[in-house]
Design an enzyme around this catalytic site. Structure first.
Site, mmCIF file in Angstrom:
data_model
loop_
_atom_site.group_PDB
_atom_site.id
_atom_site.type_symbol
_atom_site.label_atom_id
_atom_site.label_comp_id
_atom_site.label_asym_id
_atom_site.label_seq_id
_atom_site.Cartn_x
_atom_site.Cartn_y
_atom_site.Cartn_z
ATOM 1 N N ARG A 46 1.151 -0.859 -0.027
ATOM 2 C CA ARG A 46 0.308 0.098 0.076
ATOM 3 C C ARG A 46 0.721 1.069 0.172
ATOM 4 N NH1 ARG A 46 -5.562 -1.480 0.631
ATOM 5 N NH2 ARG A 46 -5.551 -3.487 -0.440
ATOM 6 N N SER B 52 -10.718 0.050 2.664
ATOM 7 C CA SER B 52 -10.437 0.106 3.525
ATOM 8 C C SER B 52 -10.052 1.230 4.025
ATOM 9 C CB SER B 52 -9.168 -0.910 3.582
ATOM 10 O OG SER B 52 -9.671 -1.963 3.264
ATOM 11 N N GLU C 242 -5.196 4.790 5.390
ATOM 12 C CA GLU C 242 -4.927 4.322 4.305
ATOM 13 C C GLU C 242 -5.247 5.721 3.603
ATOM 14 O OE1 GLU C 242 -6.188 1.233 1.691
ATOM 15 O OE2 GLU C 242 -4.113 1.110 1.631
#
Ligand code: EPU
Length: 332
Positions: free
Chosen positions: A161, A232, A328
């Site tokens: 990520r 997410s 995130e």
């Protein structure tokens, strides 16, 4: 070329935040972008479909959006095809395009909302694949110098990520196209447990893998058109293996994955679930009932309300497990 003033961003963020940008500029070519750059009001914020963003208020500056779209095969050899894709192309349409052209490697990333440029920034990953495994090159416009800069995959600094494009000092690089290296030979990627068990003893086609992923996503993730969200909200935390001894003893069922170099990846969903937040509602912000990694706008929530919920979760998970979750989603 389109430059709009006091532009609503409601249709440009999947959380459904009703905020405005002082200026909104959409470009269909690198030349258009290069020509406009010196005149655009700063700060600049380049967005894709806004599927990983949380606007906490109006944006005073210029929001940029890439409308360079389409995929083109640049070269092929016996095993691989190199495909250049406009940064403004819809990610999932690109995945479909790959399968229909007999090009493989993207199918496990089916159904992910957002655009190709943003996928290269975030290194999107799901169901056993990560975008960096197929990214060969990223082409950008440097918003400060007005020059073109091309990064090969190694220069992008990809990890879970993450990429160099997420760092503040590299926001100057506006991605205009991405070159993917796709395989011409079909080989299913069945590392993700649920996919492996679904296709045990059978070799699925790429289209079958795509459909299986789409069904899995549908069961776990809310449709942003129905319930505002940005997927997410947190990343899975990486912690030193030496720090999880007590946790493993207390919770033998706690999911943990070896992340190499003495690090362990824990499941943020599990931690949030175990802390009792699944399905929790705080005013107009909520924790999605089927996947607690996802925070949802229950209708009319502000960015600040979502953020308050996120911070309460972070504090509580830290108090209960001593693990620090990080967000995130980009907060603007
Ligand atoms: N879990 C719970 N409770 C739940 C749901 C999950 O305890 O309600 C635990 C389970 O133990 C499960 C584990 O969490 O084994 C992992 O769940 P899942 O496989 O759904 O994956 P994830 O780690 O929660 C990541 C990505 C998702 C991606 C899935 C599938 C991140 C931050 N998220 O989630 O990405 O779809 O893997 O590969 O890495 C996104 O980025 O928007 C996104 C949805």
């Amino acid at each position: 070329m389109e430059l709009r003033q006091n532009h609503s961003l409601l249709g440009h963020n999947t959380f459904g935040m009703d905020v405005r940008a002082s200026w909104f500029f959409e470009y269909s070519s690198e030349d258009e972008l290069l020509e406009a750059l010196p005149r655009l009001e700063r700060p600049l914020l380049n967005i894709g479909e806004g599927s990983n963003l949380l606007f906490c208020g109006d944006f005073r500056g210029t929001v940029l959006h890439c409308a360079i779209r389409g995929a083109e095969i640049e070269s092929t050899d016996a095993e691989t095809a190199l495909v250049r894709v406009g940064a403004g192309s819809n990610w999932d349409s690109f995945v479909e395009w790959c399968i229909s052209h007999g090009l493989y490697g993207a199918e496990n990333l089916s159904g992910i909302p957002g655009e190709v440029g943003a996928a290269a920034v975030q290194n999107i990953g799901a169901y056993g694949s990560e975008a960096c495994e197929i990214i060969r090159q990223v082409r950008t416009v440097d918003a400060e110098s007005g020059e073109i800069r091309v990064f090969d995959a190694a220069e992008c600094g990809y990890s879970y990520r993450d990429s160099i494009f997420k760092r503040a000092e590299n926001k100057r690089y506006i991605i205009t196209s991405v070159v993917f290296a796709l395989s011409r030979e079909w080989k299913p990627i069945l590392k993700y447990k649920a996919l492996a068990s679904e296709f045990e003893g059978i070799e699925p086609s790429a289209e079958e893998v795509r459909q299986a992923v789409l069904v899995m996503r549908e069961g776990k993730l809310p449709d942003p058109k129905v319930l505002g969200n940005a997927g997410s909200f947190f990343v899975n935390p990486l912690v030193p293996a030496s720090r999880i001894g007590t946790l493993s003893f207390l919770y033998p069922d706690m999911p943990r994955f070896d992340a190499g170099e003495g690090m362990v990846k824990l499941s943020a969903a599990w931690l949030i679930d175990k802390a009792g937040w699944k399905g929790f509602q705080m005013g107009r912000a909520g924790v999605y009932e089927h996947q607690p990694l996802v925070l949802v706008n229950l209708g009319g929530a502000t960015g600040q309300e979502i953020l308050n919920l996120a911070n309460s979760i972070i504090n509580d998970v830290y108090d209960k497990f001593g693990v620090e979750l990080s967000m995130e989603v980009n907060r603007i």
